[in-house]
Write an enzyme that holds these catalytic residues in place. Structure first.
Site, PDB file in Angstrom:
ATOM      1  N   ASN A  12       1.064  -1.170  -0.150  1.00  0.00           N
ATOM      2  CA  ASN A  12      -0.063   0.052  -0.089  1.00  0.00           C
ATOM      3  C   ASN A  12       0.861   1.439  -0.206  1.00  0.00           C
ATOM      4  O   ASN A  12       1.656   1.667   1.011  1.00  0.00           O
ATOM      5  CB  ASN A  12      -0.956  -0.009   1.122  1.00  0.00           C
ATOM      6  CG  ASN A  12      -1.826   0.859   1.269  1.00  0.00           C
ATOM      7  OD1 ASN A  12      -1.894   2.041   0.395  1.00  0.00           O
ATOM      8  ND2 ASN A  12      -2.840   1.078   2.192  1.00  0.00           N
ATOM      9  N   ARG A  93      -2.327  -2.138  -3.506  1.00  0.00           N
ATOM     10  CA  ARG A  93      -3.827  -1.191  -3.262  1.00  0.00           C
ATOM     11  C   ARG A  93      -3.983  -0.001  -4.118  1.00  0.00           C
ATOM     12  O   ARG A  93      -2.940   0.518  -4.194  1.00  0.00           O
ATOM     13  CB  ARG A  93      -3.790  -1.011  -1.680  1.00  0.00           C
ATOM     14  CG  ARG A  93      -5.267  -0.140  -1.724  1.00  0.00           C
ATOM     15  CD  ARG A  93      -5.284   0.383  -0.208  1.00  0.00           C
ATOM     16  NE  ARG A  93      -6.253   1.230  -0.076  1.00  0.00           N
ATOM     17  CZ  ARG A  93      -6.390   2.420   0.473  1.00  0.00           C
ATOM     18  NH1 ARG A  93      -5.418   3.010   0.710  1.00  0.00           N
ATOM     19  NH2 ARG A  93      -7.610   3.046   0.352  1.00  0.00           N
ATOM     20  N   HIS A 182     -13.338   1.977  -0.122  1.00  0.00           N
ATOM     21  CA  HIS A 182     -13.477   1.248   0.765  1.00  0.00           C
ATOM     22  C   HIS A 182     -14.242  -0.022   0.167  1.00  0.00           C
ATOM     23  O   HIS A 182     -14.512  -1.124   0.988  1.00  0.00           O
ATOM     24  CB  HIS A 182     -14.259   1.353   1.789  1.00  0.00           C
ATOM     25  CG  HIS A 182     -13.700   2.444   2.909  1.00  0.00           C
ATOM     26  ND1 HIS A 182     -14.589   3.198   3.852  1.00  0.00           N
ATOM     27  CD2 HIS A 182     -12.522   2.624   3.373  1.00  0.00           C
ATOM     28  CE1 HIS A 182     -13.867   3.891   4.543  1.00  0.00           C
ATOM     29  NE2 HIS A 182     -12.419   3.692   4.221  1.00  0.00           N
ATOM     30  N   ASN A 211     -11.463   5.668  10.649  1.00  0.00           N
ATOM     31  CA  ASN A 211     -11.268   6.991  10.594  1.00  0.00           C
ATOM     32  C   ASN A 211     -11.959   7.530   9.632  1.00  0.00           C
ATOM     33  O   ASN A 211     -12.587   8.560   9.246  1.00  0.00           O
ATOM     34  CB  ASN A 211      -9.606   7.057  10.223  1.00  0.00           C
ATOM     35  CG  ASN A 211      -9.215   8.593  11.030  1.00  0.00           C
ATOM     36  OD1 ASN A 211     -10.182   9.306  11.634  1.00  0.00           O
ATOM     37  ND2 ASN A 211      -8.045   8.792  10.700  1.00  0.00           N
ATOM     38  N   ARG A 241     -13.402  14.323   7.832  1.00  0.00           N
ATOM     39  CA  ARG A 241     -14.151  14.558   6.800  1.00  0.00           C
ATOM     40  C   ARG A 241     -15.813  15.043   7.265  1.00  0.00           C
ATOM     41  O   ARG A 241     -16.242  14.352   8.045  1.00  0.00           O
ATOM     42  CB  ARG A 241     -14.439  13.609   5.704  1.00  0.00           C
ATOM     43  CG  ARG A 241     -13.033  13.237   5.212  1.00  0.00           C
ATOM     44  CD  ARG A 241     -13.040  12.210   3.849  1.00  0.00           C
ATOM     45  NE  ARG A 241     -11.743  11.791   3.654  1.00  0.00           N
ATOM     46  CZ  ARG A 241     -11.473  10.539   3.632  1.00  0.00           C
ATOM     47  NH1 ARG A 241     -12.445   9.714   3.939  1.00  0.00           N
ATOM     48  NH2 ARG A 241     -10.183  10.069   3.394  1.00  0.00           N
ATOM     49  N   GLY A 332     -16.413   0.605  14.366  1.00  0.00           N
ATOM     50  CA  GLY A 332     -17.507  -0.733  14.101  1.00  0.00           C
ATOM     51  C   GLY A 332     -17.253  -1.764  14.822  1.00  0.00           C
ATOM     52  O   GLY A 332     -18.009  -2.696  15.674  1.00  0.00           O
ATOM     53  N   ASN A 334     -15.012  -2.297  17.412  1.00  0.00           N
ATOM     54  CA  ASN A 334     -14.408  -1.863  19.030  1.00  0.00           C
ATOM     55  C   ASN A 334     -15.602  -1.109  19.768  1.00  0.00           C
ATOM     56  O   ASN A 334     -15.588  -1.256  20.895  1.00  0.00           O
ATOM     57  CB  ASN A 334     -13.288  -1.244  19.083  1.00  0.00           C
ATOM     58  CG  ASN A 334     -12.267  -2.267  18.322  1.00  0.00           C
ATOM     59  OD1 ASN A 334     -12.003  -3.154  18.971  1.00  0.00           O
ATOM     60  ND2 ASN A 334     -11.677  -1.558  17.326  1.00  0.00           N
ATOM     61  N   GLU A 384      -8.384  -5.787   4.933  1.00  0.00           N
ATOM     62  CA  GLU A 384      -8.132  -5.520   3.621  1.00  0.00           C
ATOM     63  C   GLU A 384      -6.775  -6.130   3.019  1.00  0.00           C
ATOM     64  O   GLU A 384      -6.936  -6.407   1.809  1.00  0.00           O
ATOM     65  CB  GLU A 384      -7.916  -3.880   3.519  1.00  0.00           C
ATOM     66  CG  GLU A 384      -9.492  -3.328   3.753  1.00  0.00           C
ATOM     67  CD  GLU A 384      -9.518  -1.908   3.867  1.00  0.00           C
ATOM     68  OE1 GLU A 384      -8.869  -1.330   4.965  1.00  0.00           O
ATOM     69  OE2 GLU A 384      -9.709  -1.168   2.932  1.00  0.00           O
TER      70      GLU A 384
HETATM   71  P1  ADP Z   1      -8.531   3.816   9.592  1.00  0.00           P
HETATM   72  O1  ADP Z   1      -7.967   2.287   8.889  1.00  0.00           O
HETATM   73  O2  ADP Z   1      -9.489   4.358   8.580  1.00  0.00           O
HETATM   74  O3  ADP Z   1      -7.493   4.847   9.772  1.00  0.00           O
HETATM   75  P2  ADP Z   1      -9.293   2.379  11.731  1.00  0.00           P
HETATM   76  O4  ADP Z   1     -10.312   1.360  11.254  1.00  0.00           O
HETATM   77  O5  ADP Z   1      -8.121   1.861  12.538  1.00  0.00           O
HETATM   78  O6  ADP Z   1      -9.048   3.483  10.856  1.00  0.00           O
HETATM   79  O7  ADP Z   1     -10.288   2.942  12.847  1.00  0.00           O
HETATM   80  C1  ADP Z   1      -9.686   4.120  13.669  1.00  0.00           C
HETATM   81  C2  ADP Z   1     -10.852   4.643  14.685  1.00  0.00           C
HETATM   82  O8  ADP Z   1     -11.174   3.413  15.322  1.00  0.00           O
HETATM   83  C3  ADP Z   1     -10.481   5.483  15.539  1.00  0.00           C
HETATM   84  O9  ADP Z   1     -11.495   6.603  15.610  1.00  0.00           O
HETATM   85  C4  ADP Z   1     -10.566   5.007  16.856  1.00  0.00           C
HETATM   86  O10 ADP Z   1     -10.484   5.777  18.098  1.00  0.00           O
HETATM   87  C5  ADP Z   1     -11.228   3.829  16.693  1.00  0.00           C
HETATM   88  N1  ADP Z   1     -11.330   2.822  17.612  1.00  0.00           N
HETATM   89  C6  ADP Z   1     -10.326   2.040  18.072  1.00  0.00           C
HETATM   90  N2  ADP Z   1     -10.800   1.286  18.963  1.00  0.00           N
HETATM   91  C7  ADP Z   1     -11.637   1.632  19.511  1.00  0.00           C
HETATM   92  C8  ADP Z   1     -12.562   1.311  20.724  1.00  0.00           C
HETATM   93  N3  ADP Z   1     -12.119   0.445  21.393  1.00  0.00           N
HETATM   94  N4  ADP Z   1     -13.336   2.090  20.871  1.00  0.00           N
HETATM   95  C9  ADP Z   1     -14.027   3.023  20.172  1.00  0.00           C
HETATM   96  N5  ADP Z   1     -13.305   3.335  18.967  1.00  0.00           N
HETATM   97  C10 ADP Z   1     -12.327   2.801  18.775  1.00  0.00           C
END
Ligand code: ADP
Length: 397
Positions: A12, A93, A182, A211, A241, A332, A334, A384
């Protein structure tokens, strides 16, 4: 023949970073992974992991050629050695595949040129991917390189879902339509749901909440709608965003705020969403603040939930019903509180969560709805890199 199962090196490549992972597509094992960050800056950062061995270094990495050379050196130094790694393909990717790609594509000069041609639609991403593709093709010339596109899964969208109600000539001239993003994650997660439930006919909504955040509506394995549009800016409220916003805000900010177009681009993409509403783009901090009584943080969560309810309602209506609602990605997977709050707002669909299953922490796919819920609610961790490796392999087979 080698005893080692076939492996795919997944790359990536971003404008100033190069992430990689060596994956066994058959059983989904990640063998090794690493990253070079801040490429081209005075001090770059590299990391490499193989089993329980990990190295991290700060050192200058001039460009993507140097980054991949360092990665290959780390494979030899930390493991697994390249001649023993059994790399059968490299999967890259690629964010934007436009109308050209509805699945993975072997990278030859023609594919490379098409990815290049699509750069105006993804100016931050496609040129950066090409840097990684070019150096990897040079340094690993003996294996096929495969491009896996974030947009490919959404090439099946019906015309009415992909078409904006914009002057047709202008839309055609500038290739303006819904491409989504995505897609690799939505395809992987919705595919897992089909595998796990063993049924062909499923109307599902996948909520990829990280994120970046996006929703998709998938009927019997085919995407019929998705919230990201021409670019990943449209749709749900995200870390930084806006998601949906009246485009007239752009005219207003230019005419009355004296803002330049690049400033508005940065404002909408990098300074909005959770960050714009609270100063903080990390959901964990926003939730902690809301729990401590911070009204700004609570409003931000309510805006996030309101947008989610809108999309779930709209997609369920589009599909004529809803069988499975699936959560994935950082938030989603966590944030059980967000899942509970959202499902409480979706009672009219007959959705009820099992509160114990919802808070159970696990890395496995699982059902979190109550036995009598009219809609099955699931958490399916996305992967992914594995999806890219599997798609690359599928092309070789
Ligand atoms: P990306 O891959 O888009 O950068 P991720 O899928 O890693 O992002 O998700 C990041 C987000 O998940 C952040 O906002 C982070 O705070 C949230 N996150 C991770 N763990 C937890 C948790 N235990 N509770 C709530 N939010 C969480």
């Amino acid at each position: 023949m080698s005893e080692t199962p076939p492996r795919v090196l997944v790359i990536n490549s971003g404008s100033s970073s190069l992430k990689y992972q060596l994956v066994e597509p058959e059983d989904g094992v990640s063998i090794a992974s690493g990253i070079a960050e801040r490429i081209g800056e005075p001090v770059s950062h590299t990391e490499h992991r193989f089993g329980d061995k990990e190295v991290a270094m700060d050192q200058p990495i001039l460009d993507h050629t140097a980054a991949l050379r360092e990665a290959l050196r780390l494979f030899d130094q930390v493991g697994p050695k390249l001649e023993e790694a059994n790399i059968v393909a490299v999967g890259h990717r690629v964010v934007q595949g436009g109308r050209y790609f509805s699945g993975p594509a072997l990278i030859d000069d023609q594919t490379r040129n098409l990815i290049d041609q699509l750069s105006p639609l993804a100016p931050l991403h496609n040129p950066a991917h090409l840097k990684g593709i070019d150096v990897a093709r040079k340094m690993l010339p003996d294996v096929p390189h495969v491009a896996v596109f974030d947009t490919a899964f959404f090439q099946s969208l019906p015309d009415e879902s992909a078409t904006y109600a914009l002057d047709k000539e202008t839309a055609d001239k500038y290739s303006i339509r819904r491409y989504g993003a995505h897609g690799t994650s939505h395809q992987y997660v919705s595919g897992r749901v089909h595998d796990l439930l063993g049924r062909k006919r499923i109307r599902q909504i996948v909520l990829h909440l990280g994120n970046g955040a996006s929703a998709s509506a998938v009927v019997n394995g085919e995407a019929v709608d998705t919230s990201m549009g021409l670019t990943p800016l449209e749709g749900l409220v995200m870390g930084t965003r806006t998601g949906d916003i009246d485009p007239a805000a752009v005219f207003h900010l230019m005419r009355n705020g004296g803002m330049k177009i690049d400033e508005i681009d940065t404002l909408f993409n990098k300074r909005s969403g959770l960050k714009g509403l609270t100063g903080d783009n990390d959901m964990r901090s926003v939730r902690a603040r809301a729990n401590a009584g911070d009204k700004e943080a609570r409003l931000a969560l309510d805006v996030v939930l309101h947008r989610l309810v809108k999309y779930v309602g709209a997609y369920a209506a589009e599909m004529g019903g809803l069988d499975v609602l699936t959560f994935t990605a950082g938030i989603g997977e966590n944030d059980s509180a967000l899942r509970q709050e959202l499902c409480d707002k979706l009672k009219m669909f007959g959705i009820t969560l099992d509160p114990v299953a919802n808070v159970l922490r696990s890395k496995d796919p699982r059902t979190i709805s109550a036995a009598d819920s009219k809609v099955r609610v699931m958490v399916v961790p996305t992967n992914e890199e594995l999806a890219i490796a599997q798609q690359a392999m599928s092309l070789l087979d």
